[in-house]
Design an enzyme around this catalytic site. Structure first.
Site, PDB file in Angstrom:
ATOM      1  N   GLY A  24       0.824  -1.206   0.000  1.00 62.50           N
ATOM      2  CA  GLY A  24       0.000   0.000   0.000  1.00 62.50           C
ATOM      3  C   GLY A  24       0.856   1.253   0.000  1.00 62.50           C
ATOM      4  O   GLY A  24       1.656   1.470   0.910  1.00 62.50           O
ATOM      5  N   GLY A  26      -0.379   4.388   0.019  1.00 63.50           N
ATOM      6  CA  GLY A  26      -1.199   5.538   0.423  1.00 63.50           C
ATOM      7  C   GLY A  26      -0.454   6.342   1.474  1.00 63.50           C
ATOM      8  O   GLY A  26       0.782   6.289   1.574  1.00 63.50           O
ATOM      9  N   PHE A  27      -1.200   7.074   2.295  1.00 70.37           N
ATOM     10  CA  PHE A  27      -0.564   7.943   3.284  1.00 70.37           C
ATOM     11  C   PHE A  27       0.315   7.142   4.247  1.00 70.37           C
ATOM     12  O   PHE A  27       1.424   7.545   4.572  1.00 70.37           O
ATOM     13  CB  PHE A  27      -1.616   8.714   4.076  1.00 70.37           C
ATOM     14  CG  PHE A  27      -2.226   9.828   3.290  1.00 70.37           C
ATOM     15  CD1 PHE A  27      -1.515  10.984   3.063  1.00 70.37           C
ATOM     16  CD2 PHE A  27      -3.500   9.721   2.772  1.00 70.37           C
ATOM     17  CE1 PHE A  27      -2.055  12.029   2.335  1.00 70.37           C
ATOM     18  CE2 PHE A  27      -4.056  10.764   2.048  1.00 70.37           C
ATOM     19  CZ  PHE A  27      -3.337  11.911   1.826  1.00 70.37           C
ATOM     20  N   GLU A 183     -18.907  17.966   1.819  1.00 72.33           N
ATOM     21  CA  GLU A 183     -18.159  18.586   0.722  1.00 72.33           C
ATOM     22  C   GLU A 183     -18.878  18.390  -0.607  1.00 72.33           C
ATOM     23  O   GLU A 183     -18.996  19.324  -1.413  1.00 72.33           O
ATOM     24  CB  GLU A 183     -16.746  17.973   0.649  1.00 72.33           C
ATOM     25  CG  GLU A 183     -15.837  18.452   1.769  1.00 72.33           C
ATOM     26  CD  GLU A 183     -14.602  17.587   1.985  1.00 72.33           C
ATOM     27  OE1 GLU A 183     -13.797  17.938   2.866  1.00 72.33           O
ATOM     28  OE2 GLU A 183     -14.435  16.559   1.307  1.00 72.33           O
ATOM     29  N   ASP A 320      -5.896   3.235   7.809  1.00 73.39           N
ATOM     30  CA  ASP A 320      -7.335   2.932   7.869  1.00 73.39           C
ATOM     31  C   ASP A 320      -7.623   1.472   8.215  1.00 73.39           C
ATOM     32  O   ASP A 320      -8.715   1.155   8.684  1.00 73.39           O
ATOM     33  CB  ASP A 320      -7.990   3.217   6.509  1.00 73.39           C
ATOM     34  CG  ASP A 320      -8.288   4.698   6.309  1.00 73.39           C
ATOM     35  OD1 ASP A 320      -7.901   5.499   7.174  1.00 73.39           O
ATOM     36  OD2 ASP A 320      -8.904   5.037   5.280  1.00 73.39           O
ATOM     37  N   ALA A 336      -6.036  10.967   7.294  1.00 74.57           N
ATOM     38  CA  ALA A 336      -4.673  10.899   6.773  1.00 74.57           C
ATOM     39  C   ALA A 336      -3.633  11.043   7.881  1.00 74.57           C
ATOM     40  O   ALA A 336      -2.613  10.336   7.876  1.00 74.57           O
ATOM     41  CB  ALA A 336      -4.484  11.988   5.719  1.00 74.57           C
TER      42      ALA A 336
HETATM   43  C1  LIG Z   1     -13.227  10.886  -0.384  1.00 70.41           C
HETATM   44  C2  LIG Z   1     -12.301  10.908   0.789  1.00 70.41           C
HETATM   45  C3  LIG Z   1     -12.048  12.106   1.453  1.00 70.41           C
HETATM   46  C4  LIG Z   1     -11.201  12.140   2.546  1.00 70.41           C
HETATM   47  N1  LIG Z   1     -10.940  13.336   3.143  1.00 70.41           N
HETATM   48  C5  LIG Z   1     -10.054  13.391   4.151  1.00 70.41           C
HETATM   49  C6  LIG Z   1      -9.698  14.637   4.730  1.00 70.41           C
HETATM   50  O1  LIG Z   1     -10.219  15.685   4.347  1.00 70.41           O
HETATM   51  N2  LIG Z   1      -8.771  14.641   5.733  1.00 70.41           N
HETATM   52  C7  LIG Z   1      -8.185  13.478   6.166  1.00 70.41           C
HETATM   53  O2  LIG Z   1      -7.329  13.522   7.037  1.00 70.41           O
HETATM   54  N3  LIG Z   1      -8.508  12.295   5.647  1.00 70.41           N
HETATM   55  C8  LIG Z   1      -9.424  12.215   4.648  1.00 70.41           C
HETATM   56  N4  LIG Z   1      -9.741  11.001   4.096  1.00 70.41           N
HETATM   57  C9  LIG Z   1      -9.196   9.777   4.697  1.00 70.41           C
HETATM   58  C10 LIG Z   1      -7.779   9.499   4.270  1.00 70.41           C
HETATM   59  O3  LIG Z   1      -7.651   9.634   2.880  1.00 70.41           O
HETATM   60  C11 LIG Z   1      -7.438   8.083   4.732  1.00 70.41           C
HETATM   61  O4  LIG Z   1      -7.544   8.035   6.121  1.00 70.41           O
HETATM   62  C12 LIG Z   1      -6.022   7.698   4.309  1.00 70.41           C
HETATM   63  O5  LIG Z   1      -5.920   7.681   2.914  1.00 70.41           O
HETATM   64  C13 LIG Z   1      -5.658   6.328   4.876  1.00 70.41           C
HETATM   65  O6  LIG Z   1      -4.356   6.027   4.484  1.00 70.41           O
HETATM   66  P1  LIG Z   1      -3.907   4.509   4.294  1.00 70.41           P
HETATM   67  O7  LIG Z   1      -2.459   4.561   3.972  1.00 70.41           O
HETATM   68  O8  LIG Z   1      -4.386   3.697   5.412  1.00 70.41           O
HETATM   69  O9  LIG Z   1      -4.727   4.007   3.013  1.00 70.41           O
HETATM   70  P2  LIG Z   1      -4.847   4.610   1.569  1.00 70.41           P
HETATM   71  O10 LIG Z   1      -4.363   5.992   1.507  1.00 70.41           O
HETATM   72  O11 LIG Z   1      -6.233   4.337   1.138  1.00 70.41           O
HETATM   73  O12 LIG Z   1      -3.845   3.735   0.707  1.00 70.41           O
HETATM   74  C14 LIG Z   1      -4.045   2.378   0.474  1.00 70.41           C
HETATM   75  C15 LIG Z   1      -3.176   1.963  -0.691  1.00 70.41           C
HETATM   76  O13 LIG Z   1      -3.166   0.556  -0.761  1.00 70.41           O
HETATM   77  C16 LIG Z   1      -3.298   0.135  -2.098  1.00 70.41           C
HETATM   78  N5  LIG Z   1      -3.897  -1.195  -2.050  1.00 70.41           N
HETATM   79  C17 LIG Z   1      -5.062  -1.547  -1.487  1.00 70.41           C
HETATM   80  N6  LIG Z   1      -5.240  -2.863  -1.568  1.00 70.41           N
HETATM   81  C18 LIG Z   1      -4.154  -3.359  -2.200  1.00 70.41           C
HETATM   82  C19 LIG Z   1      -3.756  -4.678  -2.563  1.00 70.41           C
HETATM   83  N7  LIG Z   1      -4.507  -5.733  -2.286  1.00 70.41           N
HETATM   84  N8  LIG Z   1      -2.584  -4.826  -3.211  1.00 70.41           N
HETATM   85  C20 LIG Z   1      -1.801  -3.753  -3.507  1.00 70.41           C
HETATM   86  N9  LIG Z   1      -2.137  -2.497  -3.164  1.00 70.41           N
HETATM   87  C21 LIG Z   1      -3.294  -2.304  -2.508  1.00 70.41           C
HETATM   88  C22 LIG Z   1      -4.176   1.181  -2.724  1.00 70.41           C
HETATM   89  O14 LIG Z   1      -4.000   1.212  -4.137  1.00 70.41           O
HETATM   90  C23 LIG Z   1      -3.690   2.451  -2.030  1.00 70.41           C
HETATM   91  O15 LIG Z   1      -2.655   3.071  -2.749  1.00 70.41           O
HETATM   92  C24 LIG Z   1     -10.594  10.940   2.997  1.00 70.41           C
HETATM   93  C25 LIG Z   1     -10.846   9.737   2.338  1.00 70.41           C
HETATM   94  C26 LIG Z   1     -11.684   9.721   1.239  1.00 70.41           C
HETATM   95  C27 LIG Z   1     -11.936   8.422   0.518  1.00 70.41           C
END
Ligand SMILES: Cc1cc2nc3c(=O)[nH]c(=O)nc-3n(C[C@H](O)[C@H](O)[C@H](O)COP(=O)(O)OP(=O)(O)OC[C@H]3O[C@@H](n4cnc5c(N)ncnc54)[C@H](O)[C@@H]3O)c2cc1C
Length: 441
Positions: A24, A26-27, A183, A320, A336
């Protein structure tokens, strides 16, 4: 299964360095990888997308303010200067916790430490049949599909001759009044009142009805009640119909059924947008099966205070997908900042362990929350400080800008926002996709 990772530098495998596999980008995952820069480890970042996505601005893609590329940055580019890190484009399907391997759709990746950061996905409260009817917002594809629905609805209305169907096309129901729902509602109102004004000949876009449905008794339930009240008043000022204490019970092609206490109501609408539940991503269930880890009600992995999986200290879960709070207490919000801080913590833990040390449990430092409602309107809940209006909106703009990955995207977004603000335009309101048009021939 082929080992798709292998040694980073074939031939230099005499004394193999510690292998950290991060699933992953993401953030959480990206911050973990960046915080391992210069650590004596081999980092492999696996993602099924080749880019990092700034999800907080997805709604601006869905409503035509920004283009997808403005809020995405290629992972390879971000990490190109980090010599100990490899990026692999692959889908992780399972985890073999005993043999310490991530199973990919086309191979496997062995690890010494595994950091799982695959985020969350939409959750339809057991009503999977709602998924196609009420798209959510999580990926670029979701955002462009939502954008298509929104702008197609106005196109369909322009061609509609039947008064009842016209009303259906011009009614938008948003389910969930958390930050994303709020939003979306604010942006939709601005599209109808400002952006599309003067662009149609038969319909008046400003006649569009936007209905925001929320099961809790107020909008932005995670914010202090005074800010929820301000947000509601602002939304209503924008013409949004806010229905709190109301749950959706059914979606049909031309209507949405909702219930508030004993009162049931059918809202004639053809566009429903989902901003309600989320749950841990599917890889979490695979991890739970492989390790016996417990899942909470939202399919998040319950982790130890140091973010590791019980019985598997070499597996860390962040962002998340993780719930690191004690069972009886409220989990950390899926935002995030939590993912970023956990990513950095995971990297610190890896470094500490390499030196034979441990680390104090993870502690979240809440820097506050901001939600935008519309043009020059937002609410800010910062430590020791709550405010709303123009100042909160400026704070929202600033914080989102500085957090966008890559400088050129920051600049592009800034220019685009300035242009949108002064022109009331949304230049990225393209209807894309191959699906047949929902009207006409
Ligand atoms: C519409 C929306 C608005 C938001 N607004 C806000 C905001 O204003 N402020 C705030 O703080 N937070 C906000 N968030 C929440 C924030 O974006 C999440 O809390 C954050 O992205 C979580 O980070 P993460 O690294 O856990 O997962 P993510 O950022 O979701 O990253 C997960 C990554 O894993 C990859 N992945 C998933 N499954 C697999 C797999 N099986 N194999 C390979 N890769 C995989 C995905 O492609 C992705 O790149 C928002 C979320 C959304 C959806």
């Amino acid at each position: 299964m082929p080992d798709v990772v292998g040694a980073h530098n074939a031939g230099e495998r005499g004394n193999p360095p510690h292998r950290v596999v991060i699933v992953g980008g993401g953030f959480g995952g990206l911050n973990a990888a960046q915080s391992l820069k210069d650590a004596p480890v081999e980092v492999t970042l696996i993602d099924r997308r080749n880019f990092h996505l700034f999800q907080p601005l997805l709604y601006q893609v869905a409503t035509g303010s920004l283009s997808p590329a403005n809020i995405a940055a290629p992972l390879r580019g971000i990490l190109k200067g980090q010599k100990n890190t490899r990026v692999i484009l692959a889908e992780a399907t399972d985890i073999d916790a005993r043999k310490r391997r991530v199973i990919l759709s086309d191979g496997e990746a062995p690890y010494d430490t595994l950091i799982v950061a695959t985020g969350s996905s939409h959750h339809y409260f057991g009503h999977e049949e709602w998924r196609p009817a009420a798209p959510g917002l999580k990926t670029i594809e979701d955002a462009t599909a939502m954008r298509r629905r929104i702008f197609l609805a106005f196109e369909a209305a322009e061609r509609e001759t039947d008064g009842e169907r016209l009303r259906e096309w011009l009614t938008f129901v948003i389910v969930g009044a958390g930050p994303t729902g709020v939003e979306l509602a604010g942006a939709l109102s601005e599209i109808a009142r400002d952006t599309l004004r003067h662009e149609f000949r038969r319909i008046n876009p400003a006649a569009a009805r936007i209905v925001l449905v929320e099961g809790a008794d107020r909008v932005l339930p995670a914010y202090p009640p005074c800010l929820s009240a301000k947000a509601r008043a602002k939304l209503e000022g924008l013409g949004v119909t806010v229905k709190t204490g109301t749950v959706m019970t059914d979606i049909r092609a031309d209507s949405v059924r909702v219930r508030s206490g004993d009162q049931a109501e059918a809202i004639a609408a053809r566009t429903v947008l989902w901003a309600a539940g989320v749950e841990g991503s599917p890889l979490g269930r695979a991890l739970a099966r492989a390790t016996g880890a417990e899942l909470d009600r939202s399919a998040r992995i319950r982790v130890e205070p140091n973010l590791s999986v019980r019985g598997f200290p070499e597996i860390l879960v962040i962002g998340d997908l993780a719930n690191c709070s004690p069972p009886a207490s409220q989990p950390l919000p899926g935002v995030a900042q939590v993912a970023i801080q956990q990513g950095r913590y995971a990297a610190r833990l890896v470094r500490a362990r390499l030196q034979g040390q441990g680390l104090e449990p993870f502690r979240y430092r809440n820097r506050g929350n901001l939600a935008v409602i519309g043009r020059a309107a937002a609410v800010a809940d910062l430590p020791g400080l709550r405010f709303n209006g123009y100042l909160a909106w400026l704070a929202w703009l600033f914080i989102h800008l500085i957090n966008i990955v890559e400088y050129h995207n920051r600049l592009l977004v800034l220019v685009q926002w300035a242009w949108n603000y002064f022109s009331f335009n949304r230049a990225a309101r393209l209807i894309t996709g191959d699906n047949p048009l929902p009207f006409g021939g």
